[in-house]
Scaffold this motif. Structure first.
Motif, mmCIF file in Angstrom:
data_model
loop_
_atom_site.group_PDB
_atom_site.id
_atom_site.type_symbol
_atom_site.label_atom_id
_atom_site.label_comp_id
_atom_site.label_asym_id
_atom_site.label_seq_id
_atom_site.Cartn_x
_atom_site.Cartn_y
_atom_site.Cartn_z
ATOM 1 N N ASN A 93 0.826 -1.202 0.000
ATOM 2 C CA ASN A 93 0.000 0.000 0.000
ATOM 3 C C ASN A 93 0.868 1.262 0.000
ATOM 4 O O ASN A 93 0.578 2.210 -0.733
ATOM 5 C CB ASN A 93 -0.945 -0.005 1.200
ATOM 6 C CG ASN A 93 -1.963 1.096 1.107
ATOM 7 O OD1 ASN A 93 -2.754 1.152 0.171
ATOM 8 N ND2 ASN A 93 -1.937 1.999 2.076
ATOM 9 N N GLN A 94 1.921 1.280 0.804
ATOM 10 C CA GLN A 94 2.821 2.442 0.848
ATOM 11 C C GLN A 94 3.412 2.726 -0.527
ATOM 12 O O GLN A 94 3.635 3.881 -0.885
ATOM 13 C CB GLN A 94 3.951 2.210 1.853
ATOM 14 C CG GLN A 94 3.522 2.262 3.291
ATOM 15 C CD GLN A 94 4.562 1.677 4.246
ATOM 16 O OE1 GLN A 94 5.607 1.184 3.839
ATOM 17 N NE2 GLN A 94 4.247 1.730 5.537
ATOM 18 N N GLN A 95 3.659 1.680 -1.294
ATOM 19 C CA GLN A 95 4.229 1.822 -2.633
ATOM 20 C C GLN A 95 3.144 2.001 -3.702
ATOM 21 O O GLN A 95 3.453 2.010 -4.898
ATOM 22 C CB GLN A 95 5.109 0.605 -2.947
ATOM 23 C CG GLN A 95 6.298 0.494 -2.007
ATOM 24 C CD GLN A 95 7.083 -0.793 -2.214
ATOM 25 O OE1 GLN A 95 7.118 -1.354 -3.302
ATOM 26 N NE2 GLN A 95 7.724 -1.273 -1.157
ATOM 27 N N GLN A 96 1.891 2.105 -3.266
ATOM 28 C CA GLN A 96 0.747 2.302 -4.164
ATOM 29 C C GLN A 96 0.607 1.198 -5.207
ATOM 30 O O GLN A 96 0.144 1.429 -6.326
ATOM 31 C CB GLN A 96 0.817 3.684 -4.835
ATOM 32 C CG GLN A 96 0.563 4.825 -3.872
ATOM 33 C CD GLN A 96 -0.828 4.771 -3.282
ATOM 34 O OE1 GLN A 96 -1.817 4.853 -3.998
ATOM 35 N NE2 GLN A 96 -0.940 4.601 -1.971
ATOM 36 N N GLY A 146 -8.106 4.224 -5.887
ATOM 37 C CA GLY A 146 -6.652 4.288 -6.035
ATOM 38 C C GLY A 146 -6.094 2.908 -6.344
ATOM 39 O O GLY A 146 -6.496 2.271 -7.312
ATOM 40 N N ASN A 147 -5.215 2.423 -5.479
ATOM 41 C CA ASN A 147 -4.590 1.109 -5.679
ATOM 42 C C ASN A 147 -5.424 -0.036 -5.120
ATOM 43 O O ASN A 147 -5.053 -1.191 -5.259
ATOM 44 C CB ASN A 147 -3.198 1.081 -5.037
ATOM 45 C CG ASN A 147 -3.254 1.205 -3.524
ATOM 46 O OD1 ASN A 147 -4.005 2.025 -2.980
ATOM 47 N ND2 ASN A 147 -2.473 0.412 -2.839
ATOM 48 N N LEU A 148 -6.545 0.270 -4.493
ATOM 49 C CA LEU A 148 -7.369 -0.746 -3.831
ATOM 50 C C LEU A 148 -8.537 -1.165 -4.732
ATOM 51 O O LEU A 148 -9.319 -0.328 -5.182
ATOM 52 C CB LEU A 148 -7.889 -0.183 -2.516
ATOM 53 C CG LEU A 148 -8.541 -1.122 -1.540
ATOM 54 C CD1 LEU A 148 -7.578 -2.222 -1.108
ATOM 55 C CD2 LEU A 148 -9.018 -0.348 -0.316
ATOM 56 N N ILE A 149 -8.628 -2.485 -4.985
ATOM 57 C CA ILE A 149 -9.685 -3.057 -5.827
ATOM 58 C C ILE A 149 -10.423 -4.086 -4.978
ATOM 59 O O ILE A 149 -9.797 -5.024 -4.471
ATOM 60 C CB ILE A 149 -9.090 -3.738 -7.074
ATOM 61 C CG1 ILE A 149 -8.277 -2.734 -7.896
ATOM 62 C CG2 ILE A 149 -10.187 -4.397 -7.910
ATOM 63 C CD1 ILE A 149 -7.292 -3.385 -8.844
ATOM 64 N N THR A 150 -11.730 -3.907 -4.806
ATOM 65 C CA THR A 150 -12.488 -4.834 -3.962
ATOM 66 C C THR A 150 -13.785 -5.260 -4.646
ATOM 67 O O THR A 150 -14.367 -4.512 -5.426
ATOM 68 C CB THR A 150 -12.825 -4.204 -2.587
ATOM 69 O OG1 THR A 150 -13.483 -2.944 -2.787
ATOM 70 C CG2 THR A 150 -11.552 -3.995 -1.754
ATOM 71 N N SER A 151 -14.207 -6.485 -4.308
ATOM 72 C CA SER A 151 -15.487 -7.024 -4.784
ATOM 73 C C SER A 151 -16.151 -7.798 -3.658
ATOM 74 O O SER A 151 -15.519 -8.125 -2.653
ATOM 75 C CB SER A 151 -15.287 -7.923 -6.005
ATOM 76 O OG SER A 151 -15.053 -7.158 -7.160
#
Length: 173
Positions: A93-96, A146-151
């Motif tokens: 996450n820190q590195q996106q 952002g970098n987070l993908i959820t389903s």
């Protein structure tokens, strides 16, 4: 091509591992299964799939991966309190870098304290847990923040896979 970590523990939701894993490999990316112990055979809760872990989480270095996928089922519950799992996703996450989590997968993100002011979805019964962790919950087939993908569930896998592959295309440009 991208190098993708799949965080996997016992009793994962079979299709939520198998379908994204196969799609990532078919797209030409490298898929590495990371568990608590290297060489473990982990079984899906439906008994339709099993995988052997390529690496233990203690051996895994987030700097070597372009993305991480977290399948649901009971696997996230079996992994979420491990400090190495938490540190791995925190570094990603820190590195996106893309973090794709489906169903119960966001439980790991709760334990890693990554959900404050993030927008996501998850298995419907976890909604209150996500909100209590500071997340903005949306009841949609896939949410990209952002970098987070959820389903939410296996029925959302096509959208989850589509957005995960789209994110991988961006990191390999």
């Amino acid at each position: 091509m991208a190098k993708v970590a799949f965080l996997l523990g016992p009793q994962f939701e079979d299709s939520e591992m198998k379908n994204p894993y196969d799609a990532v490999k078919e797209a030409g990316h490298e898929a590495v299964i990371i568990g608590l112990t290297k060489g473990d055979t982990v079984e899906g809760k439906q008994g339709e799939a099993s995988y052997q872990t390529d690496l233990s989480i203690e051996e895994a270095n987030a700097d070597e991966y372009d993305a991480v996928v977290i399948p649901g089922g009971s696997s996230p519950e079996n992994l979420r309190l491990n400090r190495f799992i938490q540190t791995f996703v925190q570094k990603m996450n820190q590195q996106q870098k893309p973090i794709s989590a489906i169903c119960h997968g966001p439980q790991i993100l709760i334990s890693a304290n990554l959900l404050h002011d993030r927008t996501l979805t998850c298995y419907p019964q976890l909604k209150d847990d996500m909100i209590n962790a500071g997340a903005n919950f949306k009841d949609e087939e896939v949410v990209v923040d952002g970098n987070l993908i959820t389903s939410r569930t296996p029925k959302d896998e096509p959208a989850f896979i589509r957005e995960t592959l789209k994110a991988l295309d961006k990191v390999t440009v």
